[in-house]
Design a protein around this motif. Sequence first.
Motif, short mmCIF file in Angstrom:
data_model
loop_
_atom_site.label_atom_id
_atom_site.label_comp_id
_atom_site.label_asym_id
_atom_site.label_seq_id
_atom_site.Cartn_x
_atom_site.Cartn_y
_atom_site.Cartn_z
N THR A 36 5.32 8.60 -37.72
CA THR A 36 4.41 9.73 -37.59
C THR A 36 4.12 10.33 -38.97
O THR A 36 4.80 10.02 -39.95
N ARG B 3 12.01 4.11 -36.17
CA ARG B 3 11.31 2.89 -35.80
C ARG B 3 12.28 1.73 -36.01
O ARG B 3 13.01 1.68 -37.00
N PRO C 264 4.18 1.32 -33.39
CA PRO C 264 3.29 2.02 -34.31
C PRO C 264 4.04 2.47 -35.55
O PRO C 264 5.28 2.53 -35.57
#
Length: 320
Positions: free
Chosen positions: A200, A212, A197
């Motif tokens: 944040t 990430r 994903p």
Amino acid sequence: MRHRLLVTTVAALSWCAGTAAQTPAPRTPWGHPDLQGTWSNATLTPLQRPVDLGDKEFYTPAELEAFAAARRAATNADRPLPPGEVGSYNDVFFERGSGGVKSGRTSLVVEPRTGRIPPLTPAAQQAVERRTAYMAAHPADRPSDRWLTERCIMFGATAPMLPEPYNNNYRIFQTPDHVVILVEMNHEPRVIPLDGPPHTSPAITQWIGDSRGRFEGDTLVVETRNFKFNEQSRFGVGYLNGVSDENLRVVERFARTDADTIMYRATIEDPTIFTSPWTVEIPLILSEGEIFEVACHEGNWGLANILSGHRAEERAAANR
């Protein structure tokens, strides 16, 4: 903590993201380059190039040996102390390594070519001057006046992974969709999703940031942002005067160059703080055994003593 002899033979190491390894990198059963194991980045090489070295990027083998010998002598915690100094830990406690990085570089900073962290922006320089003046006048009014390291909150071993005087070990684990880096210093675990994903929300900040990762060829690339902001340096004891803000972004690259080495590069970007990005290059050397939890007690004992000591000085000054 363990001491490990670092090889000091100079070898010309070139960096090419994704192709740094001259032999195929070992791979996990699912096909990713295998970075697992216990690694150390302990080194005597300083973060920034000493000013008197000018534009000298590399030592000769003889110069590297002389440099390492001089650094071992200068950093020996068991050497006699000047009058009035009480010292701290003995030398067994420290883990700086016994040599410089095996490339022979004169600094861990490789970009800019000066080997020095770039100048601060005018606004950041003014902020540092304000902070320095405040700290001189208010060294310990409250816990937040002290360095993050003293409070056992943050050291320079997460992102970027900068060497500290001790606890320079890392344990890397991998699954098909995650990489986990267990940092010995302050026992910080970094759980890094791969191709997962998005980051944040910037409204959600963490001391170690939000990481990430992805593989570019055989190189693991990790981008970290959304760092919790604090003026008391997150770059560890080697760069206590370092400053950052909410715009800090760190891009790390891990490439296994041989059976015993991961070449680690990290680029630090903070456009409101630094006039340009800067990059460090630090070899991670394979080490035997596990790592153990570090229980940082300074926040429990040292910090209380610092605060109570300053309260005693204030009372003494008031009674003069």
